[in-house]
Motif scaffolding. Structure first.
Motif, mmCIF file in Angstrom:
data_model
loop_
_atom_site.group_PDB
_atom_site.id
_atom_site.type_symbol
_atom_site.label_atom_id
_atom_site.label_comp_id
_atom_site.label_asym_id
_atom_site.label_seq_id
_atom_site.Cartn_x
_atom_site.Cartn_y
_atom_site.Cartn_z
ATOM 1 N N CYS A 51 39.716 34.622 52.227
ATOM 2 C CA CYS A 51 39.922 35.585 51.147
ATOM 3 C C CYS A 51 38.621 36.340 50.917
ATOM 4 O O CYS A 51 37.534 35.750 50.993
ATOM 5 C CB CYS A 51 40.332 34.841 49.872
ATOM 6 N N LEU A 52 38.749 37.636 50.689
ATOM 7 C CA LEU A 52 37.546 38.438 50.427
ATOM 8 C C LEU A 52 37.751 39.209 49.135
ATOM 9 O O LEU A 52 38.799 39.852 48.964
ATOM 10 C CB LEU A 52 37.319 39.402 51.589
ATOM 11 N N ILE A 53 36.809 39.105 48.230
ATOM 12 C CA ILE A 53 36.908 39.971 47.056
ATOM 13 C C ILE A 53 35.649 40.825 46.952
ATOM 14 O O ILE A 53 34.547 40.367 47.249
ATOM 15 C CB ILE A 53 37.176 39.224 45.728
ATOM 16 N N LEU A 74 44.688 41.587 37.094
ATOM 17 C CA LEU A 74 44.288 41.749 38.499
ATOM 18 C C LEU A 74 44.883 42.990 39.158
ATOM 19 O O LEU A 74 44.159 43.786 39.754
ATOM 20 C CB LEU A 74 44.655 40.499 39.312
ATOM 21 N N SER A 75 46.226 43.152 39.017
ATOM 22 C CA SER A 75 46.825 44.283 39.736
ATOM 23 C C SER A 75 46.318 45.616 39.185
ATOM 24 O O SER A 75 46.101 46.564 39.952
ATOM 25 C CB SER A 75 48.356 44.221 39.732
ATOM 26 N N ALA A 76 46.089 45.671 37.862
ATOM 27 C CA ALA A 76 45.547 46.905 37.280
ATOM 28 C C ALA A 76 44.165 47.192 37.874
ATOM 29 O O ALA A 76 43.860 48.327 38.253
ATOM 30 C CB ALA A 76 45.459 46.773 35.766
ATOM 31 N N GLU A 130 30.273 44.652 36.619
ATOM 32 C CA GLU A 130 30.954 44.819 35.324
ATOM 33 C C GLU A 130 32.413 44.349 35.391
ATOM 34 O O GLU A 130 33.011 44.045 34.367
ATOM 35 C CB GLU A 130 30.872 46.276 34.857
ATOM 36 N N THR A 131 32.972 44.289 36.592
ATOM 37 C CA THR A 131 34.367 43.857 36.712
ATOM 38 C C THR A 131 34.473 42.333 36.664
ATOM 39 O O THR A 131 35.525 41.781 36.345
ATOM 40 C CB THR A 131 34.968 44.362 38.052
ATOM 41 N N LEU A 132 33.370 41.678 36.987
ATOM 42 C CA LEU A 132 33.384 40.216 37.106
ATOM 43 C C LEU A 132 33.997 39.504 35.898
ATOM 44 O O LEU A 132 34.909 38.689 36.055
ATOM 45 C CB LEU A 132 31.951 39.730 37.377
ATOM 46 N N GLN A 185 44.509 48.476 41.347
ATOM 47 C CA GLN A 185 44.981 49.863 41.350
ATOM 48 C C GLN A 185 43.861 50.838 40.995
ATOM 49 O O GLN A 185 43.747 51.910 41.579
ATOM 50 C CB GLN A 185 46.124 50.021 40.354
ATOM 51 N N GLN A 186 43.029 50.419 40.045
ATOM 52 C CA GLN A 186 41.915 51.300 39.642
ATOM 53 C C GLN A 186 40.756 51.230 40.639
ATOM 54 O O GLN A 186 39.685 51.783 40.394
ATOM 55 C CB GLN A 186 41.391 50.872 38.267
ATOM 56 N N GLN A 187 40.967 50.495 41.717
ATOM 57 C CA GLN A 187 39.954 50.314 42.778
ATOM 58 C C GLN A 187 38.666 49.681 42.255
ATOM 59 O O GLN A 187 37.598 49.884 42.830
ATOM 60 C CB GLN A 187 39.655 51.630 43.465
#
Ligand code: SAM
Lengths: 208, 260
Positions: free
Chosen positions: A73-75, A91-93, A80-82, A96-98
């Motif tokens: 798995c790669l994230i 997660l899906s949002a 700031e997203t952490l 989607q917002q990349q």
């Protein structure tokens, strides 16, 4: 000196130490055994790879070693997203917002995140192991009361100043408020002193 | 038998003789002399390693693992693996489906390694093999990765050892040689020489009560082929895409080569 390896070594040690302190973490770690997770934090110079076994082995992804197979798995994300990862419904949002790139088996990332989030360490018990139960209890009691008093103090000061500054007229302070403030400071200081004294005894005992 | 003290003596000069540190000895003797050195340092090896390198050897080893591309299921040979620092890390990463072989010529070092790894809970996928790097007792094309950390300089016939490693490596596999090398900066070179020839044997005397072994270690570091020479030696036996990375100013270098 290989600086990246110094950082990964320190992180690895700290993580494994924390896991050891929570008796439930071994079972959770077992679920991840044999898997790996690569984390690319965009602000950091090197991606990290977590290999899971009975403990966590942390490696730095260097270009010299990168011909290896894809991680399970790669994230990839910004610093700031952490904190936003705490809420898995986001997660899906985020994807989607990349703000988050997630490739591979999401189960690995989720299990790892749960492992860290659900760490439950009884600090009082840990301290009791190096001192004695009574001492540990008292120290924690002192620490807690310092925490509570500090919070009270900060809250009260905030309220007083908010009131003063929003009220029309002079920002002057009356004698009664000043006395109350001084009394609070003295109380807080003596609680902090008591805690400091306890910690000094503890340090001495530990060194001996 | 010691016949010369010439630091420039090399094993290529004479078929029958080779260097043991700065001394020139019969080739047949070197294996036993090296064995004696490690027999005598085995018990204090780990603590001396930490002391001598101020703990930095752990980071050099971590870097080696980071460059190895190791993953679950791999078969790894930790050659001249001694007390098993690399083996411990590899074992955790290759997991139950992989295997790590810790091979060393010296049974005392192997024993210290085996006891240490057992205490660390590293069991199950590690095999211990007493073997000479020059004649590896494994079938052709066995390993995905071979590492030899701070071992090659002690080997009598380095070309033979490199050829043997090439043989047992799988096509697509890689060799990593971590070894003391030549500092790139002249000033650092001087400081490093002063440290290894004056301070190191003293630390050896104090901690391990064995100045001679540590004098040998310092000399063997100086006699080891420098970066470009070792790279050509690897290419000569068949390794491809050979590169090296200087670490800590070239005090140590990590060489890498592939078998295709
Ligand atoms: C300096 S120690 C390095 C140990 C370990 N790799 C480390 O980095 O901590 C060198 C090791 O090489 C081993 N050795 C020396 N000559 C060898 C040979 N011809 N074949 C295999 N091992 C050898 C020694 O017994 C010793 O354990």
């Amino acid at each position: 000196m290989p600086f990246a390896q110094l950082v990964s070594s320190g992180l690895e040690r700290a993580l494994n130490k924390l896991l050891q302190l929570d008796p439930d973490s071994a079972a959770k770690l077992r679920k991840l055994k044999g898997r790996n997770l690569q984390v690319r934090v965009r602000e950091l110079p090197w991606p990290l790879i977590f290999h899971f076994s009975d403990e966590i082995s942390l490696g730095v992804v260097v270009s010299e070693g990168s011909e290896s197979a894809r991680p399970d798995c790669l994230i990839e994300l910004n610093l700031e997203t952490l904190p936003l990862l705490q809420d898995s419904s986001q997660l899906s949002a985020l994807i989607q917002q990349q703000k988050l790139i997630l490739i591979g088996d999401i189960y690995v990332a989720q299990s790892f995140s749960n492992l860290i989030k659900e760490l439950d360490i009884d600090w009082e018990e840990q301290l009791a192991k190096v001192t004695n139960d009574v001492f540990a209890h008292q120290t924690f009691h002192s620490a807690k009361s310092v925490m509570l008093q500090s919070q009270d103090f900060i809250q009260q000061s905030r309220e007083i100043w908010a009131e003063r500054l929003t009220k029309e007229g002079a920002v002057g302070i009356n004698q009664q408020t000043l006395d109350q403030f001084s009394e609070d400071v003295v109380k807080l200081r003596s609680a902090t002193d008591r805690l400091a004294a306890r910690l000094a005894i503890l340090e001495k005992a530990h060194k001996a | 038998m010691i016949v010369s003290n010439n630091p420039q003596a090399t094993e290529q000069n004479n078929q029958e003789q080779t260097h043991f540190g700065f001394k020139t000895v019969d080739k047949t003797q070197k294996v036993n002399m090296v064995k004696d050195v490690f027999q005598s340092v085995a018990a204090k090896y780990d603590i001396m390693n930490d002391l001598m390198s101020m703990g930095i050897h752990r980071l050099w080893k971590r870097y080696t693992i980071d460059c190895s591309g190791v993953r679950a299921g791999h078969k790894v040979l930790d050659l001249a693996g001694g007390t098993g620092d690399l083996t411990a890390k590899f074992s955790r990463i290759v997991g139950e489906s992989g295997q790590v072989v810790l091979a060393d010529i010296n049974d005392a070092m192997l024993k210290v390694g085996r006891d240490k790894l057992r205490d660390l809970g590293v069991v199950g996928n590690v095999d211990y093999v007493q073997a000479n790097a020059e004649e590896l007792p494994f079938p052709d094309n066995t390993f995905d990765i071979i590492t030899i950390a701070f071992g090659l300089r002690n080997v009598t016939d380095k070309d033979k050892a490199l050829a043997s490693m090439y043989r047992v490596l799988k096509p697509g596999g890689r060799l990593l040689v971590l070894e003391f090398s030549k500092p790139t900066n002249e000033l650092l070179n001087k400081a490093y020489d002063a440290y290894s020839f004056h301070l190191l044997p003293k630390i050896g005397q104090l901690v391990a009560n064995d100045a001679d072994s540590y004098q040998y270690l310092a000399e063997s570091i100086r006699m080891h082929p420098e970066q470009e020479v070792l790279k050509s030696m690897m290419e000569a036996v068949g390794f491809e895409q050979t590169t090296y990375q200087n670490l800590t100013g070239g005090i140590v270098a990590l060489h890498r080569g592939f078998k295709f």
